[in-house]
Each structure stands twice: as structure tokens, then as C-alpha cells.
Enzyme design. Structure first.
Site, PDB file in Angstrom:
ATOM      1  N   ARG A   1      -7.189  68.584  23.647  1.00 40.33           N
ATOM      2  CA  ARG A   1      -6.359  67.621  24.477  1.00 40.33           C
ATOM      3  C   ARG A   1      -6.521  68.597  25.301  1.00 40.33           C
ATOM      4  O   ARG A   1      -5.876  69.668  25.290  1.00 40.33           O
ATOM      5  CB  ARG A   1      -5.506  67.141  23.623  1.00 40.33           C
ATOM      6  CG  ARG A   1      -4.544  66.393  24.581  1.00 40.33           C
ATOM      7  CD  ARG A   1      -3.239  65.907  24.027  1.00 40.33           C
ATOM      8  NE  ARG A   1      -2.303  66.662  23.557  1.00 40.33           N
ATOM      9  CZ  ARG A   1      -1.268  66.396  23.288  1.00 40.33           C
ATOM     10  NH1 ARG A   1      -1.244  65.321  22.207  1.00 40.33           N
ATOM     11  NH2 ARG A   1      -0.539  67.697  23.175  1.00 40.33           N
TER      12      ARG A   1
ATOM     13  N   ARG B   1      12.477  61.785  20.791  1.00 39.75           N
ATOM     14  CA  ARG B   1      11.945  62.077  20.365  1.00 39.75           C
ATOM     15  C   ARG B   1      12.334  63.693  19.077  1.00 39.75           C
ATOM     16  O   ARG B   1      12.541  64.614  18.402  1.00 39.75           O
ATOM     17  CB  ARG B   1      10.403  62.428  20.473  1.00 39.75           C
ATOM     18  CG  ARG B   1       9.876  63.158  21.037  1.00 39.75           C
ATOM     19  CD  ARG B   1       8.619  63.048  21.136  1.00 39.75           C
ATOM     20  NE  ARG B   1       7.848  64.360  20.847  1.00 39.75           N
ATOM     21  CZ  ARG B   1       6.234  64.235  20.957  1.00 39.75           C
ATOM     22  NH1 ARG B   1       5.580  63.705  21.841  1.00 39.75           N
ATOM     23  NH2 ARG B   1       5.811  65.434  19.751  1.00 39.75           N
TER      24      ARG B   1
ATOM     25  N   ASN C   1       3.461  59.338  18.104  1.00 34.95           N
ATOM     26  CA  ASN C   1       4.824  60.340  18.573  1.00 34.95           C
ATOM     27  C   ASN C   1       5.389  59.586  19.642  1.00 34.95           C
ATOM     28  O   ASN C   1       7.101  59.531  20.163  1.00 34.95           O
ATOM     29  CB  ASN C   1       4.674  62.370  17.816  1.00 34.95           C
ATOM     30  CG  ASN C   1       4.172  62.412  17.053  1.00 34.95           C
ATOM     31  OD1 ASN C   1       3.970  61.963  16.367  1.00 34.95           O
ATOM     32  ND2 ASN C   1       3.625  63.357  16.900  1.00 34.95           N
ATOM     33  N   ASP C   2       4.752  59.880  20.297  1.00 37.77           N
ATOM     34  CA  ASP C   2       4.886  59.251  21.837  1.00 37.77           C
ATOM     35  C   ASP C   2       5.598  57.788  22.293  1.00 37.77           C
ATOM     36  O   ASP C   2       6.110  57.083  22.753  1.00 37.77           O
ATOM     37  CB  ASP C   2       4.104  60.262  23.536  1.00 37.77           C
ATOM     38  CG  ASP C   2       4.560  60.689  23.429  1.00 37.77           C
ATOM     39  OD1 ASP C   2       5.922  61.265  23.946  1.00 37.77           O
ATOM     40  OD2 ASP C   2       4.125  62.700  23.504  1.00 37.77           O
TER      41      ASP C   2
ATOM     42  N   CYS D   1      -2.939  60.386  16.066  1.00 33.47           N
ATOM     43  CA  CYS D   1      -3.007  61.328  15.557  1.00 33.47           C
ATOM     44  C   CYS D   1      -1.577  61.669  15.966  1.00 33.47           C
ATOM     45  O   CYS D   1      -1.305  63.104  15.719  1.00 33.47           O
ATOM     46  CB  CYS D   1      -3.791  62.631  16.797  1.00 33.47           C
ATOM     47  SG  CYS D   1      -3.412  62.217  18.265  1.00 33.47           S
TER      48      CYS D   1
ATOM     49  N   HIS E   1       8.580  69.995  18.855  1.00 33.27           N
ATOM     50  CA  HIS E   1       7.508  71.133  19.073  1.00 33.27           C
ATOM     51  C   HIS E   1       7.411  72.233  17.097  1.00 33.27           C
ATOM     52  O   HIS E   1       6.614  71.951  16.188  1.00 33.27           O
ATOM     53  CB  HIS E   1       6.902  71.422  19.404  1.00 33.27           C
ATOM     54  CG  HIS E   1       6.035  70.363  20.423  1.00 33.27           C
ATOM     55  ND1 HIS E   1       6.285  69.627  21.874  1.00 33.27           N
ATOM     56  CD2 HIS E   1       4.652  69.797  20.683  1.00 33.27           C
ATOM     57  CE1 HIS E   1       5.685  68.886  21.679  1.00 33.27           C
ATOM     58  NE2 HIS E   1       4.829  68.619  20.910  1.00 33.27           N
TER      59      HIS E   1
ATOM     60  N   GLU F   1      -0.215  56.300  24.092  1.00 27.57           N
ATOM     61  CA  GLU F   1       0.738  56.522  24.135  1.00 27.57           C
ATOM     62  C   GLU F   1       2.276  56.432  24.724  1.00 27.57           C
ATOM     63  O   GLU F   1       3.306  56.961  24.614  1.00 27.57           O
ATOM     64  CB  GLU F   1       1.082  58.491  23.049  1.00 27.57           C
ATOM     65  CG  GLU F   1       0.738  59.510  23.985  1.00 27.57           C
ATOM     66  CD  GLU F   1       0.147  60.737  24.303  1.00 27.57           C
ATOM     67  OE1 GLU F   1       0.939  61.185  23.385  1.00 27.57           O
ATOM     68  OE2 GLU F   1       0.187  61.477  24.568  1.00 27.57           O
TER      69      GLU F   1
ATOM     70  N   ARG G   1      -3.994  71.298  20.766  1.00 25.86           N
ATOM     71  CA  ARG G   1      -2.675  71.262  21.402  1.00 25.86           C
ATOM     72  C   ARG G   1      -3.270  71.881  22.510  1.00 25.86           C
ATOM     73  O   ARG G   1      -2.220  72.570  21.789  1.00 25.86           O
ATOM     74  CB  ARG G   1      -1.652  71.012  20.437  1.00 25.86           C
ATOM     75  CG  ARG G   1      -0.956  69.309  20.276  1.00 25.86           C
ATOM     76  CD  ARG G   1       0.462  69.477  19.719  1.00 25.86           C
ATOM     77  NE  ARG G   1       1.214  68.596  18.902  1.00 25.86           N
ATOM     78  CZ  ARG G   1       1.098  67.417  17.882  1.00 25.86           C
ATOM     79  NH1 ARG G   1       0.357  68.087  17.267  1.00 25.86           N
ATOM     80  NH2 ARG G   1       1.290  66.454  17.953  1.00 25.86           N
TER      81      ARG G   1
HETATM   82  C1  PEP Z   1       1.663  62.094  19.972  1.00 28.84           C
HETATM   83  O1  PEP Z   1       2.840  61.735  21.055  1.00 28.84           O
HETATM   84  O2  PEP Z   1       2.325  61.565  18.831  1.00 28.84           O
HETATM   85  C2  PEP Z   1       1.076  63.206  20.347  1.00 28.84           C
HETATM   86  C3  PEP Z   1       0.246  63.801  18.943  1.00 28.84           C
HETATM   87  O3  PEP Z   1       0.637  64.270  21.260  1.00 28.84           O
HETATM   88  P1  PEP Z   1       1.938  64.720  21.266  1.00 28.84           P
HETATM   89  O4  PEP Z   1       2.802  65.492  19.593  1.00 28.84           O
HETATM   90  O5  PEP Z   1       1.621  66.402  21.414  1.00 28.84           O
HETATM   91  O6  PEP Z   1       3.076  64.309  22.127  1.00 28.84           O
HETATM   92 MG    MG Z   2       1.947  63.239  22.883  1.00 33.72          MG
END
Ligand code: PEP
Ligand code: MG
Length: 579
Positions: free
Chosen positions: A334, A467, A456-457, A504, A191, A433, A298
Site C-alpha cells: 500500500r 478511531r 478501520n477507516d 484488511c 497504530h 475505506e 503498511r
Molecule cells: C483501514 O482503515 O481499515 C486500514 C486497514 O488502514 P489503516 O488501519 O492503516 O488506516
Molecule cells: Mg485506513
């Protein structure tokens, strides 16, 4: 000159002087004072404590004025430590009973106090250990008589070098003077990296030992585009970098010209480009850079600055602020995605061995219905103020989705009973995800209005790569054929099931993947605002027919290396300025 390779997480090149944080581990020798000096020593400590408290309060107010109350709240924890009576009593007892110097008393007592936090397996609580160290170092510097580099009163431009940065620290940086940062720890989708990109601060993370290699005052080149930091560069290197920076600025000004133009392919297909945000104030910049709406808000960042859960009114305030700024453009809110590397509150501090596979996100919400409902009520109340859509994160089973929707229905009934207006037809979507959700997309499509692919997840869970772990960052690749197959299937199944599909995750904002995603049929991309112009330029430089041909070819490859090489070549053919 020394070249260090890390992970470039936020683009841009900076040539500047370094300020090193976390490098000064103040060593405090054990020394005793004469019994007759005990009162004076206790007084010296108390006076220093009062002064520190006063200065930190000013700091808090300063940050509040610059960045808003939400960010300033981070310093409330520091103020809480400085006011903690039992902690102060222990330090005074160490001085009075053991005849320790004030420095030694502060150091031993606060070290133990920090350890209690650091050892907690809950990430949020464990991170608070750093805040205790922060306050400890501040007190020690004052007692010893050292001045620290004051990050809020910088007068010249610097590159910040630190072991690690919390997302909250990143958000509070003075953007005018802190031109970039480099850290020992961190990964591409942590993050901190996401906040750095959102703020447009070039950053390189995962450098392992950069704090040991750089001294405060060293000249450094920070290259966020390529994940490189050059310490004490020679003249020729500086000249080369200045030249490439000049070219980059030129490209950026060309990109600015794109802002008012539609994201339309040469053969007329319109694509919707939206932005990801963490704070309502980011909406203005997102619109300025060409976002048609917010595809991912977020909301867990509402918890960022607080030691407690935000109230329904605080949720509502943030959503109405974002909607006001959006002027009827869509806002996908979200629901909170706490846990794992994100801020969990003190109340959720039960140790988990595998927090990424644990009680995070929607699971945590379904375990704490009153908290979940407070947020849902605020979203529903805000739903009459604009185009609000609601999205549930980390759904992995149908039952979870149904439970979340049931809670939402309960909230609607409660609001109706109370005579509070809301939009009963609010679009309800889910993030895809987790591989189970991707594989079952056909079934899920029957129960939601839209999907948003969180790569990302999805990459993390498909490839078994943490990650946030720099040691395995090289394995984290959205171009892996297994991930691409899931992405392709979700777009296909969603489209056949008549649900909107957007993406996203960070992949949506990476120009390398734009052609491929277009060709796979993605029509809504949501990304960090600074990435919008470049993605738009690629969309405007190709036809859908060409993008489809590229996607077909990519899906025939069996290694991510092939995928990435091919995409790089194809993208450069249509847009030589790309990357
Ligand atoms: C993701 O997991 O791709 C996502 C957009 O959510 P975050 O990065 O907030 O976990
Ligand atoms: Mg995520």
C-alpha cells in the site's frame, strides 16, 4: 484489589509486576547557586550531558542489534536533542547568567523546547514533544541521582503502565520481559494497538487514569481479551485467572495444529487468509501462522524511525526484503498512508483543524509528487522480484484514483526510458475505506484490479467516530448495520465487476465477524498474523450454506447489539472455544 475497564486491543492474559512510566513528574525547585560555583555547575551539567549522550548512543546500537536499524532510528531524534548546540547554549546561559542550578536550567529550557513541539497541531510533530520530555527526564534523573526503570535491561517479566505509547515505542519494546502494557489513552484501531497485536503483546488501552492508580511494583492482572486491568488482585482472582490462562494456552496449542491446513469450509469453499504487516521482518511469523501472502503492507512505517522521508533505495530495500521472505507469495504494497494519527514528517507540519478529514494518505501523496514517485519507482523496480501488487489508500473520488494511476504510468515510462525492468501488468488496487468509494464501488471496479475494504477507516467515516479517541471508543462498531450494508454492497459490486475483493481492516481478523463475512461472499481476509488460526478454525467449522443463512439473518437486524449477540451465539454453536 481494584478493577479497571478499558479497551482490550491485543489478546492474552498476563499476571505480573507493574513498571510505571510517565508517572514520575520530577519536580525541580527553583534554586540559585553562588557566583563562585557557576563554573563547577556548568561542568557538572556538561559531564552529565556527555554521559547521557554516550548511553543513548549505546541504547540506539542495542536496539539496532535487536530490532534493526529502522526502529533504532527513533533514538536518532534523542541524540539530535542531546547534540543541539542552541539548546545546550541556552541551558549553560541559564546556569551562568541566572545562576540557576543545572537541574533547574535543564527543566525550564527543555520544558519550553518541548512545548514548541507539543503545541504543533501536526500529530507527528506534537508527539515529538514526548521525546524531548523523555530526554529531559533522563538528564534530570542523572543530575538528581535517580535511576529509572531501564526498559532495555529488564531481568524479570513486567507489565508496562504508561500514559500513552507511541507505535514506535511499542515496536522497540523488549518482548521477552515486557509481557503486556496498559495505557491511559488510546483506541482500538490506533497504530499502537495494531503494532501490539502484530507483536503479540497483550494490551489494554483507554483506561483513563491507570498511571495514577498503579504504583511501580504493584501486582497486576492484565486481561487483553476483555480489556480489564486488576490492580493488586486477591488470591482467588489470581487462581481463577491462572486457570483461564491455562485453558487459553491449551486452545492456542490446538490452534497451532491448524497452521498447515487450508482455510476451507466443510462444503469445500477455499478462502485465502493473508496477513497485514508493518515491517518486512514480520513476514516470517505471518507465514508461520499460516498466511498465504501479505494482503496489506503498511509502508508508512518506513517513515517511522526517520526524521526524513526514506530514499528510493530504502523503499526498495524494504520491499525486496519482504519479497525474499515471501518466496513468490503475493505482497500487496500500500502506498504511504501518512497524516492523521500516522507519522507525518516535519516537512508536512502545517496545522490542520481536522487531520482525519485533511491532507492525509493519497491526498498527501498527490500533493507531493516527487515523494510519491520515489515510492512508486521502488515498488515497480521490486515488481520483478515476486508477486507484487500495488494499492492506493483513502481513495474518495474517481479523479484521485485516475491521478494516482497517471503518476504510476509516468513512473513506468521513466523506468522504461532508463532501461530498468518492471512488471507492466502489475495488479493495481484501491482501499475502500471512505463511504463515497463504497457507494461508488461499481464505477471504481471498472478502473482497478482489486478492492480491499479498510474497515478501520470505513467505520470511522461512516459512523463519525474518531478511531483513536477513547471517549467515543464505545461507538466504534463494525457491526453497525450501516457499515454492514456498505461492506455487503462493496463485495457484491466488486464481484459483479470482476475485481477481487478482500478486507484488511481489523474486522477481517475478528472471529465474531468471520461467519458473516464468509456469508457475504468475502473470499480474501487479511489480518494481523496472530488472528489467522482462530479465523481459520471458524471457517473450517462451517459450511458456506450456513454462513450465507447467518449473513441473511444479520442483514435483517437494525441494531449493532442484535448483530453482535446473534453472531456470538451462532459462532459459539459451531466453535464452542471461540472468544
Ligand atoms: C483501514 O482503515 O481499515 C486500514 C486497514 O488502514 P489503516 O488501519 O492503516 O488506516
Ligand atoms: Mg485506513
Amino acid at each position: 484489589m481494584e478493577i479497571k475497564k478499558g479497551i482490550g486491543v491485543s489478546p492474552g492474559v498476563v499476571i505480573s509486576t507493574a513498571v510505571v512510566l510517565d508517572a514520575e513528574n520530577l519536580v525541580v525547585p527553583k534554586r540559585q547557586i553562588a557566583p563562585a560555583d557557576v563554573d563547577a555547575e556548568a561542568q557538572r551539567f556538561s559531564a552529565m550531558l556527555a554521559k547521557t549522550l554516550e548511553d543513548r548512543t549505546h541504547l540506539r546500537d542495542d536496539v539496532a542489534a535487536r530490532q534493526g536499524d529502522q526502529i533504532a532510528g527513533i533514538f536518532d531524534f534523542h541524540l539530535g536533542i542531546l547534540r543541539d548546540k542552541s539548546l545546550i547554549d541556552q541551558i549553560l546561559a541559564e546556569i551562568r547568567v541566572r545562576h540557576s542550578t543545572a537541574e533547574y536550567a535543564v527543566s525550564t529550557v527543555m520544558h519550553k523546547y518541548a512545548d514548541v513541539f507539543t503545541k504543533m497541531s501536526d500529530r507527528y510533530m506534537s508527539e515529538r514533544g514526548k521525546d524531548v520530555h523523555d530526554v529531559e527526564r533522563e538528564l534530570l534523573r542523572r543530575l538528581i541521582g535517580q535511576n529509572r526503570p531501564d526498559l532495555l535491561h529488564l531481568t524479570s517479566e513486567v507489565v508496562l503502565i504508561a500514559h500513552d505509547m507511541l507505535p514506535s515505542q511499542t515496536a522497540a519494546l523488549d518482548r521477552t520481559h515486557v509481557r503486556g502494557f496498559a495505557t491511559d489513552a488510546g483506541g482500538r484501531t490506533s497504530h499502537t494497538a495494531i503494532v501490539a497485536r502484530a507483536m503479540g503483546i497483550p494490551a489494554v488501552v483507554g483506561l483513563a487514569d491507570i498511571t495514577a492508580e498503579v504504583n511501580g511494583g504493584d501486582m497486576v492482572i492484565l486481561d487483553g481479551n476483555h480489556g480489564v486491568v486488576i490492580i493488586n488482585p486477591d488470591e482467588q482472582t489470581i487462581t481463577e485467572y491462572r486457570e483461564s490462562e491455562r485453558r487459553r494456552l491449551k486452545v492456542e496449542s490446538d490452534l497451532a495444529a491448524l497452521q498447515g491446513l487450508p482455510a476451507q469450509t466443510l462444503d469445500g469453499y477455499l478462502i485465502s487468509l493473508q496477513a497485514n504487516i508493518e515491517f518486512p521482518e514480520e513476514v516470517d511469523d505471518a507465514i508461520h501462522r499460516g498466511a498465504e501472502g501479505i494482503g496489506l503492507y503498511r509502508t508508512e512505517f518506513l517513515f517511522l524511525a526517520k526524521e526524513r522521508e526514506p530514499s528510493e533505495e530504502e523503499h526498495y530495500g524494504a520491499y525486496s526484503d519482504a519479497l525474499l521472505r515471501l518466496k513468490k507469495r503475493p505482497l500487496v504494497i500500500r502506498t504511504v498512508d501518512l497524516g492523521a494519527d500516522k507519522y507525518t514528517q516535519g516537512r508536512a507540519a502545517n496545522p490542520e483543524r481536522n487531520p482525519f478529514l485533511g491532507n492525509r494518505s493519497i491526498r498527501m501523496c498527490l500533493h507531493d509528487i516527487p515523494m510519491f514517485k520515489r515510492q512508486l519507482r521502488a515498488i515497480m523496480r521490486a515488481s520483478v522480484l515476486g508477486d507484487v501488487r500495488i494499492m492506493f489508500p483513502l481513495i474518495s473520488t474517481l479523479m484521485e484514483l485516475r491521478q494516482a494511476k497517471m503518476v504510476l504510468n509516468d513512473v513506468m515510462e521513466e523506468l522504461e526510458d532508463e532501461g530498468i525492468s518492471f512488471n507492466r501488468d502489475i495488479p493495481v488496487g484501491m482501499m475502500i475505506e471512505v463511504p463515497s468509494a463504497a457507494i461508488m464501488a461499481t464505477q471504481f471496479a471498472k478502473e482497478v484490479n482489486f478492492f480491499s475494504i479498510g474497515t478501520n477507516d470505513l467505520v470511522q467515516y461512516t459512523l463519525a467516530v474518531d478511531r483513536t479517541n477513547e471517549r467515543v471508543a464505545g461507538l466504534f462498531c463494525p457491526g453497525h448495520p450501516a457499515v454492514l450494508e456498505l461492506v455487503r454492497d462493496v463485495i457484491r459490486k466488486g464481484t459483479r465487476g470482476n475485481v477481487g475483493v478482500s478486507m484488511c481492516g481489523e474486522m477481517a481478523g475478528e472471529p465474531l465477524y468471520t461467519l458473516l463475512l464468509l456469508g457475504l461472499g468475502l473470499t480474501t481476509f487479511s489480518m494481523n498474523s496472530p488472528d489467522i488460526p482462530e479465523v481459520k478454525r471458524i471457517i473450517r467449522s462451517t459450511t458456506m450454506e450456513h454462513a450465507r443463512a447467518v449473513a441473511r439473518r444479520v442483514m435483517s437486524f437494525d441494531s449493532e447489539r442484535q448483530v453482535m449477540h446473534y453472531l456470538r451465539d451462532e459462532t459459539r454453536k459451531i466453535d464452542p472455544e471461540a472468544f
